[in-house]
Design an enzyme around this catalytic site. Structure first.
Site, short mmCIF file in Angstrom:
data_model
loop_
_atom_site.label_atom_id
_atom_site.label_comp_id
_atom_site.label_asym_id
_atom_site.label_seq_id
_atom_site.Cartn_x
_atom_site.Cartn_y
_atom_site.Cartn_z
N ARG A 60 0.83 -1.21 0.00
CA ARG A 60 0.00 0.00 0.00
C ARG A 60 0.87 1.26 0.00
O ARG A 60 0.42 2.34 -0.35
CB ARG A 60 -0.99 0.00 1.17
N TYR A 113 -14.93 17.17 -14.55
CA TYR A 113 -15.26 15.75 -14.75
C TYR A 113 -16.39 15.39 -13.77
O TYR A 113 -16.36 15.81 -12.60
CB TYR A 113 -13.99 14.94 -14.47
N ASP A 185 -5.96 19.29 -13.19
CA ASP A 185 -6.20 17.98 -13.81
C ASP A 185 -5.76 18.08 -15.27
O ASP A 185 -6.35 18.81 -16.06
CB ASP A 185 -7.69 17.64 -13.68
N LYS A 210 -6.81 7.10 -19.35
CA LYS A 210 -7.12 7.68 -20.66
C LYS A 210 -5.91 7.58 -21.59
O LYS A 210 -5.49 6.49 -21.90
CB LYS A 210 -7.61 9.12 -20.46
#
Ligand SMILES: *Cc1c(COP(=O)(O)O)cnc(C)c1O
Length: 413
Positions: A60, A113, A185, A210
Site C-alpha cells: 500500500r 469531470y 487535472d 485515458k
C-alpha cells in the site's frame, strides 16, 4: 522545486526510471505483486518505518515496479515526485483529503469531470469543506473571491466536457499570494502537450486510464508535485484515507502505454484537427469547440500553454436533445462509450452519461449544454472517422445526396 532532466520526452517515456540490469537484463520491467516485504532484522524494519532506509515495507506504500512508474511519470511532468494510484479519482481524492480540513474552502472551476464534481459536491462538502465554483477562465473571478480560507484552487484545462481553457500561469500568480495550492487535472492534454507545474501549478493530477494507458485496458491515476506534498499524500491520503493502491499488473500496462504516448498523441492531434474542421464546416453542426480551430475563443491561450491542441472535441448539432442522441445511436464504427484517449474513437452525450449526476439547473450553471456531444478522436484512419460522422448526419437529418454538404470529405487527406 521542479526538476528537469536532460533527455527528450520520447526518450524519457521509454527509459526513465528503469535500467535493464535492475531486472536481470529483462527489457520490460518485472511486475511486483508481493503484498509485503521481509526485513533481515527488527532493527532494519524499525528504520524502514522511520524512513531511515529505502526498504519497501508493504504494497500500500509502494513497490519496486510502482517506483519505476513514479520516477518516469515525475520526469514527464517535470515534478520532484509522483504517486501512482488505482484510478484518477484515487489520485484526486487522496490529494484533496490530504490538503483540506473542515472549514477550509476549495475553489473549483465551473466545468469538471462528473465524478470530481460529485466528490466535491456530495463528498467533501458533507465533511464541512466549503466548495465554491467560479468561472476560472476569467482570473479576475479568482482575485475577487480568494481569501485566507481558500486552501486549494482546482481546475481542468481544457475542461471536461466543454473544452474551456484556464490560464494556469495567471491563476498561479494569484494563489501564490495566499497559503493556497493550485491543482490542475491534466488528463486531456497529458504531459506531452502541457506541463502545469512548469506553468506555476503546485500539483498536477491525471486519470492515467485515458491517453497514458491509451488502450482501454486499465484504470489508474497519478498525482505529481513537490517531494513534501507527494510524501504527505502517500503517507496520509493514500495510505490512511483512500487505500486506492495501483496493482502491479496495471503498473506494467501503464509503463507499456507510456512508451508510445508521444507517437499516439501526435496522431490523435492530427486526426482531431481534421475532424474538427469537418464538424465546423458542416451545416448540421451549430458549434464546434476545439482549441485548434481558427474561431476558438481562447486560441491565444491554447498556443501559449499547450504544445498541440489534443484529441478531444465537443460539439452541438443544430438539433434537439432527442435528435442528438439519435445521431450518436446511428454511428456505425464510432463507439458510444465514456472514457477517452483510446485507439478507438469514442463518443458520448454528457448530459445523459458522464454528467448525469448534474440536475438540469446544475448543467446550465456549469455551462454544459444539454445537447453537447463529446468526441474522443481515435487512431483509426481519419477518413473513416469522418465518413461515419457523415453517414450518421445523413440518417438523422435525412438529407438527400444533393443537399448534403460534402465539404467534409474534401478536407480529409
Ligand atoms: C476519467 C477522468 C477522471 C477520473 O479518472 P478515473 O481513472 O476514471 O478514476 C478525472 N478527470 C478527468 C478529466 C477524466 O477524464
Amino acid at each position: 522545486m521542479k526538476t528537469k532532466s536532460e533527455a527528450h520526452f520520447a526518450t524519457q517515456a521509454i527509459h526513465a526510471g528503469y535500467k535493464v540490469k535492475q531486472g536481470q537484463g529483462s527489457l520490460t520491467p518485472p511486475i511486483h505483486i508481493s503484498s509485503t516485504y521481509a526485513f533481515d532484522t527488527v532493527e532494519q524494519g524499525a528504520d524502514a518505518f522511520q524512513g531511515e532506509n529505502d526498504r519497501f515495507i508493504y504494497a500500500r506504500l509502494g513497490s519496486p515496479s510502482q517506483q519505476i512508474l513514479e520516477q518516469r511519470l515525475s520526469l514527464l511532468e517535470q515534478a520532484e515526485a509522483a504517486l501512482a494510484t488505482a484510478s484518477g479519482m484515487g489520485a484526486i481524492s487522496a490529494t484533496m483529503w490530504s490538503l483540506v480540513k473542515p472549514g477550509d474552502e476549495i475553489i473549483a472551476d465551473l466545468s469538471l469531470y462528473g465524478c470530481t464534481f460529485s466528490y466535491l459536491e456530495h463528498g467533501l462538502k458533507s465533511f464541512g469543506v466549503k466548495i465554491t465554483y467560479l468561472n476560472l477562465s476569467n482570473p479576475k473571478n479568482l482575485t475577487d473571491h480568494i481569501s485566507e480560507q481558500t486552501k486549494l484552487v482546482y481546475s481542468e484545462t481544457p475542461s471536461n466536457p466543454n473544452m474551456r481553457l484556464i490560464d494556469i500561469k495567471a491563476l498561479s500568480e494569484i494563489t501564490n499570494q495566499y497559503d493556497c495550492k493550485l491543482m490542475i487535472d491534466n488528463t486531456y492534454c497529458t504531459p506531452y502537450l502541457q506541463n502545469p507545474l512548469v506553468l506555476g501549478a503546485d500539483l498536477v493530477v491525471h486519470s492515467a486510464t485515458k491517453y497514458l494507458g491509451g488502450h482501454g485496458d486499465l484504470i489508474a491515476g497519478f498525482v505529481a508535485g513537490s517531494q513534501d506534498d507527494i510524501d504527505h499524500i502517500r503517507m496520509f491520503g493514500l495510505k490512511d484515507m483512500t487505500g486506492a493502491v495501483i496493482s502491479g499488473f496495471d503498473v506494467s500496462l501503464l509503463l507499456r502505454g507510456l512508451k508510445t504516448l508521444h507517437v499516439r498523441m501526435d496522431r490523435h492531434c492530427e486526426n482531431a484537427k481534421k475532424v474538427a474542421d469537418f464538424l465546423h464546416q458542416s451545416s448540421y453542426v451549430k458549434n464546434t469547440f476545439y482549441p485548434g480551430l481558427e474561431n476558438f475563443p481562447q486560441r491565444t491561450l491554447a498556443a501559449k500553454q499547450m504544445r498541440n491542441t489534443g484529441g478531444m472535441i465537443a460539439f452541438e448539432l443544430n438539433a434537439n436533445r432527442e435528435q442528438s442522441a439519435q445521431f450518436v445511436n446511428n454511428l456505425k464504427m464510432i463507439l458510444c462509450a465514456v472514457s477517452l484517449g483510446d485507439a478507438e474513437t469514442l463518443i458520448q452525450h454528457p448530459a445523459s452519461m458522464t454528467h448525469s449526476t448534474y440536475t438540469e439547473e446544475e448543467l446550465l450553471a456549469h455551462l454544459i449544454s444539454p445537447t453537447l456531444i463529446r468526441l474522443s478522436v481515435g487512431l483509426e484512419h481519419v477518413e473513416d472517422i469522418i465518413a461515419d460522422l457523415n453517414q450518421a448526419f445523413q440518417s438523422v437529418f435525412s438529407a438527400s445526396a444533393d443537399d448534403f454538404p460534402d465539404k467534409g470529405l474534401a478536407i480529409s487527406a
